[in-house]
Write a protein that holds these residues in place. Structure first.
Motif, PDB file in Angstrom:
ATOM      1  N   PRO A 169     -25.588  -9.548  14.027  1.00  0.00           N
ATOM      2  CA  PRO A 169     -25.423  -8.199  14.574  1.00  0.00           C
ATOM      3  C   PRO A 169     -24.307  -7.440  13.858  1.00  0.00           C
ATOM      4  CG  PRO A 169     -25.534  -9.808  16.333  1.00  0.00           C
ATOM      5  CD  PRO A 169     -25.453 -10.573  15.044  1.00  0.00           C
ATOM      6  N   GLN A 170     -24.601  -6.222  13.494  1.00  0.00           N
ATOM      7  CA  GLN A 170     -23.616  -5.373  12.843  1.00  0.00           C
ATOM      8  C   GLN A 170     -23.468  -4.033  13.551  1.00  0.00           C
ATOM      9  OE1 GLN A 170     -21.618  -6.581  10.318  1.00  0.00           O
ATOM     10  NE2 GLN A 170     -22.680  -8.455  10.859  1.00  0.00           N
ATOM     11  N   VAL A 171     -24.177  -3.855  14.648  1.00  0.00           N
ATOM     12  CA  VAL A 171     -24.035  -2.678  15.491  1.00  0.00           C
ATOM     13  C   VAL A 171     -23.508  -3.167  16.823  1.00  0.00           C
ATOM     14  CG1 VAL A 171     -25.215  -0.773  16.640  1.00  0.00           C
ATOM     15  CG2 VAL A 171     -25.933  -1.473  14.337  1.00  0.00           C
ATOM     16  N   TRP A 172     -22.343  -2.650  17.221  1.00  0.00           N
ATOM     17  CA  TRP A 172     -21.700  -3.096  18.452  1.00  0.00           C
ATOM     18  C   TRP A 172     -21.534  -1.910  19.396  1.00  0.00           C
ATOM     19  CZ3 TRP A 172     -20.525  -8.143  19.417  1.00  0.00           C
ATOM     20  CH2 TRP A 172     -20.633  -9.019  18.327  1.00  0.00           C
ATOM     21  N   PRO A 173     -22.357  -1.819  20.449  1.00  0.00           N
ATOM     22  CA  PRO A 173     -22.129  -0.766  21.429  1.00  0.00           C
ATOM     23  C   PRO A 173     -20.715  -0.887  21.999  1.00  0.00           C
ATOM     24  CG  PRO A 173     -24.224  -1.860  21.821  1.00  0.00           C
ATOM     25  CD  PRO A 173     -23.491  -2.670  20.788  1.00  0.00           C
ATOM     26  N   THR A 174     -20.083   0.258  22.251  1.00  0.00           N
ATOM     27  CA  THR A 174     -18.711   0.257  22.740  1.00  0.00           C
ATOM     28  C   THR A 174     -18.565   1.128  23.969  1.00  0.00           C
ATOM     29  OG1 THR A 174     -18.092   2.088  21.302  1.00  0.00           O
ATOM     30  CG2 THR A 174     -17.777  -0.125  20.425  1.00  0.00           C
ATOM     31  N   LEU A 175     -17.592   0.790  24.791  1.00  0.00           N
ATOM     32  CA  LEU A 175     -17.316   1.583  25.971  1.00  0.00           C
ATOM     33  C   LEU A 175     -15.841   1.482  26.326  1.00  0.00           C
ATOM     34  CD1 LEU A 175     -18.204  -0.298  29.180  1.00  0.00           C
ATOM     35  CD2 LEU A 175     -19.017  -1.195  27.021  1.00  0.00           C
ATOM     36  N   ARG A 176     -15.414   2.415  27.137  1.00  0.00           N
ATOM     37  CA  ARG A 176     -14.057   2.426  27.675  1.00  0.00           C
ATOM     38  C   ARG A 176     -14.165   2.264  29.184  1.00  0.00           C
ATOM     39  NH1 ARG A 176      -9.985   4.983  24.391  1.00  0.00           N
ATOM     40  NH2 ARG A 176     -10.245   4.014  22.349  1.00  0.00           N
ATOM     41  N   ALA A 177     -13.113   1.684  29.761  1.00  0.00           N
ATOM     42  CA  ALA A 177     -13.122   1.417  31.195  1.00  0.00           C
ATOM     43  C   ALA A 177     -11.800   1.812  31.829  1.00  0.00           C
ATOM     44  CB  ALA A 177     -13.384  -0.066  31.448  1.00  0.00           C
ATOM     45  N   GLY A 178     -11.857   2.308  33.052  1.00  0.00           N
ATOM     46  CA  GLY A 178     -10.653   2.604  33.811  1.00  0.00           C
ATOM     47  C   GLY A 178      -9.890   1.330  34.144  1.00  0.00           C
ATOM     48  N   ASP A 179     -10.610   0.268  34.448  1.00  0.00           N
ATOM     49  CA  ASP A 179     -10.009  -1.046  34.702  1.00  0.00           C
ATOM     50  C   ASP A 179     -10.771  -2.057  33.849  1.00  0.00           C
ATOM     51  OD1 ASP A 179      -9.018  -3.472  35.605  1.00  0.00           O
ATOM     52  OD2 ASP A 179      -9.068  -2.896  37.724  1.00  0.00           O
ATOM     53  N   ALA A 180     -10.391  -2.138  32.578  1.00  0.00           N
ATOM     54  CA  ALA A 180     -11.121  -2.960  31.617  1.00  0.00           C
ATOM     55  C   ALA A 180     -11.117  -4.439  31.987  1.00  0.00           C
ATOM     56  CB  ALA A 180     -10.556  -2.761  30.216  1.00  0.00           C
ATOM     57  N   ARG A 181     -10.002  -4.946  32.484  1.00  0.00           N
ATOM     58  CA  ARG A 181      -9.952  -6.375  32.828  1.00  0.00           C
ATOM     59  C   ARG A 181     -10.911  -6.691  33.980  1.00  0.00           C
ATOM     60  NH1 ARG A 181      -6.543  -9.075  29.504  1.00  0.00           N
ATOM     61  NH2 ARG A 181      -4.861  -7.837  28.621  1.00  0.00           N
ATOM     62  N   ALA A 182     -10.985  -5.816  34.965  1.00  0.00           N
ATOM     63  CA  ALA A 182     -11.923  -6.021  36.073  1.00  0.00           C
ATOM     64  C   ALA A 182     -13.364  -5.890  35.587  1.00  0.00           C
ATOM     65  CB  ALA A 182     -11.648  -5.024  37.193  1.00  0.00           C
ATOM     66  N   LEU A 183     -13.619  -4.948  34.675  1.00  0.00           N
ATOM     67  CA  LEU A 183     -14.971  -4.790  34.153  1.00  0.00           C
ATOM     68  C   LEU A 183     -15.380  -6.018  33.346  1.00  0.00           C
ATOM     69  CD1 LEU A 183     -17.519  -3.114  33.884  1.00  0.00           C
ATOM     70  CD2 LEU A 183     -16.492  -2.018  31.872  1.00  0.00           C
ATOM     71  N   ILE A 184     -14.480  -6.562  32.547  1.00  0.00           N
ATOM     72  CA  ILE A 184     -14.784  -7.777  31.787  1.00  0.00           C
ATOM     73  C   ILE A 184     -15.151  -8.908  32.741  1.00  0.00           C
ATOM     74  CG2 ILE A 184     -13.766  -9.592  30.352  1.00  0.00           C
ATOM     75  CD1 ILE A 184     -12.118  -7.269  29.004  1.00  0.00           C
ATOM     76  N   ALA A 185     -14.357  -9.098  33.779  1.00  0.00           N
ATOM     77  CA  ALA A 185     -14.641 -10.161  34.757  1.00  0.00           C
ATOM     78  C   ALA A 185     -16.011  -9.951  35.404  1.00  0.00           C
ATOM     79  CB  ALA A 185     -13.541 -10.209  35.816  1.00  0.00           C
ATOM     80  N   PHE A 186     -16.338  -8.697  35.732  1.00  0.00           N
ATOM     81  CA  PHE A 186     -17.631  -8.394  36.331  1.00  0.00           C
ATOM     82  C   PHE A 186     -18.769  -8.704  35.359  1.00  0.00           C
ATOM     83  CE2 PHE A 186     -21.230  -5.578  36.898  1.00  0.00           C
ATOM     84  CZ  PHE A 186     -21.574  -5.821  38.217  1.00  0.00           C
ATOM     85  N   LEU A 187     -18.646  -8.269  34.110  1.00  0.00           N
ATOM     86  CA  LEU A 187     -19.720  -8.478  33.138  1.00  0.00           C
ATOM     87  C   LEU A 187     -19.956  -9.959  32.865  1.00  0.00           C
ATOM     88  CD1 LEU A 187     -18.877  -5.577  30.653  1.00  0.00           C
ATOM     89  CD2 LEU A 187     -20.668  -5.621  32.412  1.00  0.00           C
ATOM     90  N   VAL A 188     -18.912 -10.752  32.910  1.00  0.00           N
ATOM     91  CA  VAL A 188     -19.042 -12.199  32.742  1.00  0.00           C
ATOM     92  C   VAL A 188     -19.742 -12.800  33.962  1.00  0.00           C
ATOM     93  CG1 VAL A 188     -17.726 -14.358  32.610  1.00  0.00           C
ATOM     94  CG2 VAL A 188     -17.110 -12.421  31.128  1.00  0.00           C
TER      95      VAL A 188
END
Length: 140
Positions: free
Chosen positions: A8-27
């Motif tokens: 993969p050489q295309v990486w969708p990106t996003l910003r989050a108000g609470d990135a650490r909580a979003l990472i935990a949720f996505l996992v």
């Protein structure tokens, strides 16, 4: 993935108000794998989450500075990811608190899919459709 499929050489990106909580949720909700997270305290400067079937996303904390060259509004992201078992993933995602947009259904092109929103209001669609085969590269 076969030997001729590029990494993969295309990486969708996003910003989050609470990135650490979003990472935990996505996992927890979807099964992303936390590959790298850089930052201090609540701030995430850069994170890479890998999708088990290949590819992944990158994300970071929203930055409210005038010199931010990568300004993205939290909650404005949408992505489709391939999964072999959308029904099981739907159950996992909703158990973790994903908000249902579309329950699992069968499409007219042979995919089984569903759509949900994460706590930051990003739209996630998952299904069995792997896309059409790539066209052969023209001879050299």
């Amino acid at each position: 993935m076969n030997d001729t499929t590029p990494a993969p050489q295309v990486w969708p990106t996003l910003r989050a108000g609470d990135a650490r909580a979003l990472i935990a949720f996505l996992v927890e909700a979807f099964g992303f794998e936390e590959t790298a997270v850089y930052g201090e305290g609540d701030r995430v400067d850069h994170a890479q989450l890998s999708w088990p079937h290949g590819g992944g996303i990158m994300l970071g904390s929203v930055r409210d500075t005038p010199d931010d060259k990568w300004r993205l509004t939290p909650g404005s992201f949408g992505a489709y990811a391939v999964t072999d078992d959308p029904d099981a993933l739907f159950a996992r995602a909703t158990a973790a608190g994903a908000r249902v947009v579309q329950e699992p259904y069968d499409t007219d092109y042979g995919s089984r899919e569903f759509a949900v929103r994460d706590p930051e209001d990003n739209l996630w669609s998952f299904g069995t459709y792997r896309g059409e085969p790539r066209k052969a590269a023209p001879a050299g």
